[in-house]
Design an enzyme around this catalytic site. Structure first.
Site, short mmCIF file in Angstrom:
data_model
loop_
_atom_site.label_atom_id
_atom_site.label_comp_id
_atom_site.label_asym_id
_atom_site.label_seq_id
_atom_site.Cartn_x
_atom_site.Cartn_y
_atom_site.Cartn_z
N LYS A 189 0.78 -1.33 0.06
CA LYS A 189 0.07 0.09 0.08
C LYS A 189 0.85 1.06 -0.22
O LYS A 189 1.51 1.44 1.03
CB LYS A 189 -0.88 0.11 1.23
CG LYS A 189 -1.34 1.35 1.71
CD LYS A 189 -2.45 1.93 0.84
CE LYS A 189 -3.10 3.19 1.31
NZ LYS A 189 -2.08 4.25 0.82
N GLU A 265 7.63 0.65 12.35
CA GLU A 265 8.68 1.64 12.37
C GLU A 265 8.05 3.15 12.65
O GLU A 265 7.45 3.57 11.32
CB GLU A 265 9.50 1.83 11.22
CG GLU A 265 10.21 0.41 11.05
CD GLU A 265 11.34 0.27 11.86
OE1 GLU A 265 12.03 1.22 12.48
OE2 GLU A 265 11.73 -0.90 12.00
N CYS A 300 12.40 10.35 9.45
CA CYS A 300 12.05 9.64 11.02
C CYS A 300 12.99 10.00 11.77
O CYS A 300 12.84 10.05 12.98
CB CYS A 300 11.61 8.34 10.71
SG CYS A 300 13.05 7.33 9.84
N GLU A 398 5.93 15.00 17.68
CA GLU A 398 6.65 15.00 16.30
C GLU A 398 5.96 16.07 15.49
O GLU A 398 4.75 16.00 15.41
CB GLU A 398 6.70 13.67 15.83
CG GLU A 398 7.49 13.54 14.67
CD GLU A 398 7.60 11.95 13.81
OE1 GLU A 398 6.43 11.54 13.79
OE2 GLU A 398 8.65 11.80 13.77
P1 NAD Z 1 0.45 7.75 8.34
O1 NAD Z 1 0.59 6.86 9.41
O2 NAD Z 1 -0.76 8.55 8.27
O3 NAD Z 1 0.60 7.06 6.74
C1 NAD Z 1 1.50 5.91 6.63
C2 NAD Z 1 1.12 4.95 5.80
O4 NAD Z 1 -0.06 4.40 6.29
C3 NAD Z 1 0.32 5.43 4.37
O5 NAD Z 1 0.62 4.52 3.52
C4 NAD Z 1 -1.25 5.40 4.65
O6 NAD Z 1 -1.76 5.45 3.21
C5 NAD Z 1 -1.31 4.38 5.62
N1 NAD Z 1 -2.54 4.54 6.51
C6 NAD Z 1 -2.94 5.70 6.95
N2 NAD Z 1 -3.98 5.44 7.99
C7 NAD Z 1 -4.28 4.03 7.62
C8 NAD Z 1 -4.89 3.03 8.42
N3 NAD Z 1 -6.07 3.59 9.07
N4 NAD Z 1 -5.05 1.70 8.24
C9 NAD Z 1 -3.76 1.35 7.41
N5 NAD Z 1 -2.94 2.30 6.90
C10 NAD Z 1 -3.17 3.50 6.86
O7 NAD Z 1 1.80 8.63 8.31
P2 NAD Z 1 2.47 9.54 7.43
O8 NAD Z 1 1.71 10.73 7.60
O9 NAD Z 1 2.23 9.05 6.18
O10 NAD Z 1 4.09 9.72 7.75
C11 NAD Z 1 4.12 10.58 8.80
C12 NAD Z 1 4.80 9.78 10.05
O11 NAD Z 1 5.47 8.55 9.90
C13 NAD Z 1 5.61 10.47 10.78
O12 NAD Z 1 4.96 10.40 12.12
C14 NAD Z 1 6.98 10.06 10.93
O13 NAD Z 1 7.92 9.97 11.93
C15 NAD Z 1 6.66 8.47 10.36
N6 NAD Z 1 7.87 8.05 9.94
C16 NAD Z 1 8.45 6.97 10.49
C17 NAD Z 1 9.69 6.44 9.89
C18 NAD Z 1 10.67 5.31 10.72
O14 NAD Z 1 11.33 4.89 9.91
N7 NAD Z 1 10.33 4.94 11.98
C19 NAD Z 1 9.99 6.87 8.72
C20 NAD Z 1 9.22 7.63 7.90
C21 NAD Z 1 8.09 8.13 8.38
#
Ligand code: NAD
Length: 494
Positions: A189, A265, A300, A398
């Site tokens: 996804k 993660e 991240c 964050e």
């Molecule tokens: P997000 O959690 O909204 O989205 C991440 C992914 O999850 C996307 O593909 C999204 O479509 C999917 N998603 C969203 N809602 C969902 C649900 N209800 N069920 C299943 N999947 C769902 O986060 P974001 O806005 O894309 O990214 C920002 C966040 O990600 C920040 O908090 C950042 O720190 C974190 N991040 C962490 C790392 C790491 O390696 N630890 C790396 C990059 C980003």
């Protein structure tokens, strides 16, 4: 390998409407719905992609299940699987310039970083796991007596991979590489605001010879497509990078459905600790500025909380401001940009709200304004906020944007308490000339990564993962492969 003229030649190439990839075939959403893909460079509509339904996700999961069960990939000789994955890495490298520019038009990362981290980083990761896959052995347990006990490592089955938008190829490859190398099949996804390059590399995987159904991509909303993958009874492992809120939902969905393993993660609020005895304060300031402001803070492991020994606070803040002001912010397709666009209007709004809140609380703020361009798009100057208190939202939450929170400390114990004083535990750094102190901090910092006199080390050979609410389980390195194997014990009477 990619000069400005080559980038400029690709910057306006029309982008065809994107599609899902299910069972080896491109397809639209089953009800024909699409969503606009907005370019953060200028806010324009780059193309469209399927707004897929839960039924589309289920169809992809069925394809992955069939491909796993028929053994087209998991039973293939390791040498043959390795050959296909190596070919895939080669194709990604071949297409790296086009992939890098397409990715930047989609997510806004500066091209200097995107080229290296995204297609080239992904190719490197896939090659690493391709080369590893025929070096995985089972074990014979030392049971002795009249039995033989063998421990087999078997691929876990169908993997659901949910990817974030900041580095979709790099992080995508951290999931796909070990999962496919272990013999699993995958449903990906991609993130709403950065799907295009993941679809493209899945096409290249088919071209490299990956059997149909082994790698499927379904675009659309997380709450629909991602949720359907999380709720499925036919997905065996979820591997996710993104926000804590979504991570929590995935664990709940697992508990409600088939108790699939969930590897998270998540975010961070990583402390970057500057002691007065740091070997080179100018270098520390420059590296610290890059460690929070590159990719507009959308990293991240970004060093988002700077803890500085009070005796050098003024001097160090001045160095930081100089380093931040020297960073060119703007067109992400300009090789000279140190940071490009913020990924979306929503993310920009969130970043600016954090800055406004700090200002309203009376914290000294340098920078942090929205940068308006004639062509539109989502841009922001780096923000440096001083005297941030542990009770401030900016200390605890964050931002995922170019906003640095500075908090002074007086003693090593206080620095440690401040560093460990959030719910996160992803990365950290210590700048000091005192070797004993460096080792004490490495031991006591609650973080998956500790840097000493540097920030942002990146190499596929080391694991990356967090403690506390920054996640469980690691991407990268040989440790990542364990997530995609089951252990099966076979007892044989002799
Ligand atoms: P997000 O959690 O909204 O989205 C991440 C992914 O999850 C996307 O593909 C999204 O479509 C999917 N998603 C969203 N809602 C969902 C649900 N209800 N069920 C299943 N999947 C769902 O986060 P974001 O806005 O894309 O990214 C920002 C966040 O990600 C920040 O908090 C950042 O720190 C974190 N991040 C962490 C790392 C790491 O390696 N630890 C790396 C990059 C980003």
């Amino acid at each position: 390998m990619l000069d400005q003229a080559a980038i400029d030649a690709l910057r306006t190439t029309p982008v065809a409407p994107a599609h899902n990839l299910i069972d080896g075939l491109p397809c639209a959403a089953s009800d024909g719905q699409t969503m606009n893909v907005i370019s953060p460079i200028d806010g324009s509509v780059l193309t469209t992609m399927p707004r897929s339904t839960a039924a589309d996700a289920d169809r992809a999961i069925d394809a992955a299940r069939r491909a796993f069960d028929n053994g087209s990939w998991s039973d293939m000789a390791p040498a043959a699987r390795k050959k296909i994955m190596l070919k895939w890495a080669e194709l990604i490298e071949e297409h790296a310039p086009a992939l890098a520019v397409l990715g930047v038009r989609n997510n806004g990362t500066e091209i200097s970083m995107a080229l290296k981290a995204e297609p080239l980083g992904a190719a490197q990761t896939i090659r690493y796991y391709a080369e590893a896959l025929d070096k995985v052995y089972g074990e014979i347990a030392p049971t002795g007596g009249d039995t033989l006990a063998m421990i087999h490592k078997t691929p876990v089955g169908v993997v659901g991979a949910i990817i974030p938008w900041n580095f979709p190829l790099m992080i995508g490859a951290w999931k796909l590489g070990p999962a496919l190398a272990a013999g699993c099949t995958v449903v990906v996804k991609p993130p709403e605001t950065a799907s295009l390059t993941l679809i493209r590399i899945a096409e290249l995987a088919l071209e490299a010879g990956l059997p149909a159904g082994v790698l499927n991509v379904v675009t659309g909303e997380g709450a629909v497509v991602g949720a359907a993958i999380a709720e499925s009874m036919h997905v065996d492992v979820l591997t996710f990078t993104g926000s804590g809120a979504t991570g929590r939902r995935l664990m709940e969905a697992s508990a409600r459905s088939n108790m699939k393993r969930v590897y998270l993660e998540l975010g961070g609020k990583s402390p970057n600790i500057i002691f007065a005895d740091a070997p080179d304060l100018k270098k520390a300031a420059k590296v610290s500025a890059a460690g929070i402001f590159r990719n507009s803070g959308q990293v991240c492991i970004a060093g988002a909380r700077l803890l500085v020994e009070r005796s050098i606070q003024e001097e160090f803040t001045a160095e930081l401001i100089e380093a931040a002001d020297a960073m060119a912010i703007g067109d992400p397709l300009d090789l000279g940009s140190a940071a490009g666009a913020v990924n979306s209007a929503r993310q920009l709004e969130q970043n600016l709200a954090f800055v406004a809140e700090a200002r309203a609380a009376g914290r000294p703020v340098h920078g942090g304004a929205q940068l308006l361009t004639e062509t539109g798009g989502f841009y922001m100057a780096p923000a440096i906020v001083s005297d941030v208190e542990p009770t401030d939202r900016l200390f605890r939450e964050e931002v995922f944007g170019p906003v640095l929170a500075i908090t002074p400390f007086d003693t090593e114990e206080e620095a440690l308490a401040l560093a460990n004083g959030t719910e996160f535990g992803l990365a950290s750094a210590v700048w000091t000339s005192n070797l004993s102190r460096a080792h004490r901090m490495i031991a006591k910092l609650q973080a998956g990564v500790v840097h000493v006199n540097t920030y942002g080390g990146a190499d596929g050979t080391v694991p990356l993962g967090g403690v506390k609410q920054s996640g469980n389980g690691h991407d990268k390195s040989m440790h990542a492969m364990d997530k995609f194997f089951d252990l099966k014990t076979a007892w044989i009477a002799l």
